[in-house]
Design a protein around this motif. Structure first.
Motif, mmCIF file in Angstrom:
data_model
loop_
_atom_site.group_PDB
_atom_site.id
_atom_site.type_symbol
_atom_site.label_atom_id
_atom_site.label_comp_id
_atom_site.label_asym_id
_atom_site.label_seq_id
_atom_site.Cartn_x
_atom_site.Cartn_y
_atom_site.Cartn_z
ATOM 1 N N GLU A 177 17.242 56.724 12.753
ATOM 2 C CA GLU A 177 16.660 57.090 14.034
ATOM 3 C C GLU A 177 17.336 56.431 15.219
ATOM 4 O O GLU A 177 17.415 57.003 16.290
ATOM 5 C CB GLU A 177 15.170 56.747 14.047
ATOM 6 N N LYS A 178 17.826 55.221 15.058
ATOM 7 C CA LYS A 178 18.316 54.493 16.224
ATOM 8 C C LYS A 178 19.584 53.711 15.880
ATOM 9 O O LYS A 178 19.608 52.938 14.925
ATOM 10 C CB LYS A 178 17.231 53.529 16.707
ATOM 11 N N PHE A 179 20.628 53.954 16.668
ATOM 12 C CA PHE A 179 21.873 53.206 16.570
ATOM 13 C C PHE A 179 22.185 52.615 17.935
ATOM 14 O O PHE A 179 21.800 53.168 18.963
ATOM 15 C CB PHE A 179 23.034 54.128 16.163
ATOM 16 N N TYR A 180 22.928 51.532 17.963
ATOM 17 C CA TYR A 180 23.368 50.918 19.205
ATOM 18 C C TYR A 180 24.881 51.068 19.302
ATOM 19 O O TYR A 180 25.597 50.745 18.347
ATOM 20 C CB TYR A 180 23.005 49.427 19.236
ATOM 21 N N LEU A 181 25.383 51.593 20.438
ATOM 22 C CA LEU A 181 26.822 51.657 20.671
ATOM 23 C C LEU A 181 27.318 50.245 20.911
ATOM 24 O O LEU A 181 26.792 49.533 21.767
ATOM 25 C CB LEU A 181 27.131 52.537 21.876
ATOM 26 N N THR A 182 28.327 49.831 20.145
ATOM 27 C CA THR A 182 28.799 48.451 20.205
ATOM 28 C C THR A 182 30.314 48.408 20.222
ATOM 29 O O THR A 182 30.959 48.943 19.309
ATOM 30 C CB THR A 182 28.276 47.650 18.990
ATOM 31 N N ASN A 183 30.877 47.805 21.249
ATOM 32 C CA ASN A 183 32.330 47.621 21.303
ATOM 33 C C ASN A 183 32.719 46.511 20.338
ATOM 34 O O ASN A 183 32.074 45.459 20.289
ATOM 35 C CB ASN A 183 32.779 47.266 22.715
ATOM 36 N N ILE A 184 33.790 46.760 19.576
ATOM 37 C CA ILE A 184 34.286 45.736 18.650
ATOM 38 C C ILE A 184 35.682 45.313 19.078
ATOM 39 O O ILE A 184 36.387 46.055 19.754
ATOM 40 C CB ILE A 184 34.286 46.238 17.185
ATOM 41 N N ASN A 185 36.075 44.109 18.667
ATOM 42 C CA ASN A 185 37.410 43.610 19.009
ATOM 43 C C ASN A 185 38.198 43.207 17.774
ATOM 44 O O ASN A 185 39.165 42.481 17.865
ATOM 45 C CB ASN A 185 37.302 42.436 19.989
ATOM 46 N N PHE A 186 37.796 43.702 16.604
ATOM 47 C CA PHE A 186 38.516 43.388 15.370
ATOM 48 C C PHE A 186 39.141 44.661 14.809
ATOM 49 O O PHE A 186 38.774 45.773 15.186
ATOM 50 C CB PHE A 186 37.586 42.741 14.336
ATOM 51 N N SER A 187 40.108 44.479 13.915
ATOM 52 C CA SER A 187 40.781 45.621 13.299
ATOM 53 C C SER A 187 39.819 46.348 12.379
ATOM 54 O O SER A 187 39.127 45.728 11.560
ATOM 55 C CB SER A 187 41.994 45.133 12.497
ATOM 56 N N TYR A 188 39.773 47.658 12.530
ATOM 57 C CA TYR A 188 38.921 48.460 11.644
ATOM 58 C C TYR A 188 39.687 49.711 11.216
ATOM 59 O O TYR A 188 39.251 50.834 11.394
ATOM 60 C CB TYR A 188 37.600 48.815 12.330
ATOM 61 N N ALA A 189 40.873 49.485 10.684
ATOM 62 C CA ALA A 189 41.712 50.595 10.229
ATOM 63 C C ALA A 189 41.199 51.173 8.918
ATOM 64 O O ALA A 189 41.434 52.331 8.608
ATOM 65 C CB ALA A 189 43.152 50.119 10.063
ATOM 66 N N LYS A 190 40.513 50.338 8.144
ATOM 67 C CA LYS A 190 39.966 50.754 6.851
ATOM 68 C C LYS A 190 38.581 50.153 6.696
ATOM 69 O O LYS A 190 38.211 49.224 7.390
ATOM 70 C CB LYS A 190 40.861 50.255 5.712
ATOM 71 N N LYS A 191 37.828 50.669 5.749
ATOM 72 C CA LYS A 191 36.525 50.081 5.429
ATOM 73 C C LYS A 191 36.777 48.910 4.484
ATOM 74 O O LYS A 191 37.210 49.103 3.361
ATOM 75 C CB LYS A 191 35.619 51.106 4.747
ATOM 76 N N TYR A 192 36.519 47.720 4.964
ATOM 77 C CA TYR A 192 36.781 46.524 4.175
ATOM 78 C C TYR A 192 35.537 46.065 3.428
ATOM 79 O O TYR A 192 34.419 46.235 3.912
ATOM 80 C CB TYR A 192 37.275 45.394 5.089
ATOM 81 N N LEU A 193 35.735 45.492 2.235
ATOM 82 C CA LEU A 193 34.609 44.931 1.492
ATOM 83 C C LEU A 193 34.000 43.751 2.237
ATOM 84 O O LEU A 193 32.795 43.554 2.222
ATOM 85 C CB LEU A 193 35.051 44.475 0.098
ATOM 86 N N ASN A 194 34.846 42.964 2.881
ATOM 87 C CA ASN A 194 34.366 41.835 3.674
ATOM 88 C C ASN A 194 33.780 42.385 4.977
ATOM 89 O O ASN A 194 34.500 42.891 5.831
ATOM 90 C CB ASN A 194 35.524 40.879 3.968
ATOM 91 N N ARG A 195 32.483 42.292 5.118
ATOM 92 C CA ARG A 195 31.782 42.878 6.265
ATOM 93 C C ARG A 195 31.352 41.825 7.289
ATOM 94 O O ARG A 195 30.493 42.073 8.119
ATOM 95 C CB ARG A 195 30.586 43.678 5.767
ATOM 96 N N LEU A 196 31.968 40.662 7.258
ATOM 97 C CA LEU A 196 31.604 39.576 8.160
ATOM 98 C C LEU A 196 31.756 39.990 9.629
ATOM 99 O O LEU A 196 30.870 39.737 10.442
ATOM 100 C CB LEU A 196 32.431 38.328 7.872
ATOM 101 N N ASN A 197 32.878 40.650 9.974
ATOM 102 C CA ASN A 197 33.074 41.075 11.363
ATOM 103 C C ASN A 197 32.006 42.081 11.798
ATOM 104 O O ASN A 197 31.544 42.043 12.938
ATOM 105 C CB ASN A 197 34.464 41.678 11.556
ATOM 106 N N ILE A 198 31.624 42.969 10.895
ATOM 107 C CA ILE A 198 30.582 43.946 11.225
ATOM 108 C C ILE A 198 29.255 43.238 11.415
ATOM 109 O O ILE A 198 28.511 43.534 12.356
ATOM 110 C CB ILE A 198 30.490 45.045 10.144
ATOM 111 N N SER A 199 28.946 42.304 10.560
ATOM 112 C CA SER A 199 27.696 41.540 10.705
ATOM 113 C C SER A 199 27.653 40.795 12.032
ATOM 114 O O SER A 199 26.626 40.769 12.709
ATOM 115 C CB SER A 199 27.539 40.549 9.548
#
Length: 81
Positions: free
Chosen positions: A26-48
């Motif tokens: 139902e609800k998402f927040y638009l969020t600017n990121i400053n890390f590389s996201y060329a692929k979906k990584y198993l390490n989700r620390l930057n996303i967290s």
């Protein structure tokens, strides 16, 4: 649904299959990121870190929508032009 894992050399490591479960969001927040996201990584620390206290985010970088924190994203545009 499938989870495909590759190593840093782009070699296939594993493939796992899961039953597909329909989820409603139902609800998402638009969020600017400053890390590389060329692929979906198993390490989700930057996303967290980018999520902070937000439940679900849509990640934006260089004015482009990249992905969400919880699912793939599809954007449909009708009547363009």
């Amino acid at each position: 649904m499938a989870k495909v894992v590759y190593n840093e050399l782009s070699e296939l490591v594993s493939v796992e299959y899961f039953p597909y479960k329909v989820r409603e969001f139902e609800k998402f927040y638009l969020t600017n990121i400053n890390f590389s996201y060329a692929k979906k990584y198993l390490n989700r620390l930057n996303i967290s870190k980018a999520k902070g206290k937000k439940d679900k985010i849509i990640m934006i970088k260089n004015d482009q929508i990249l992905d969400t924190s919880i699912a793939n994203i599809a954007i449909f545009a009708n009547n363009l032009g």
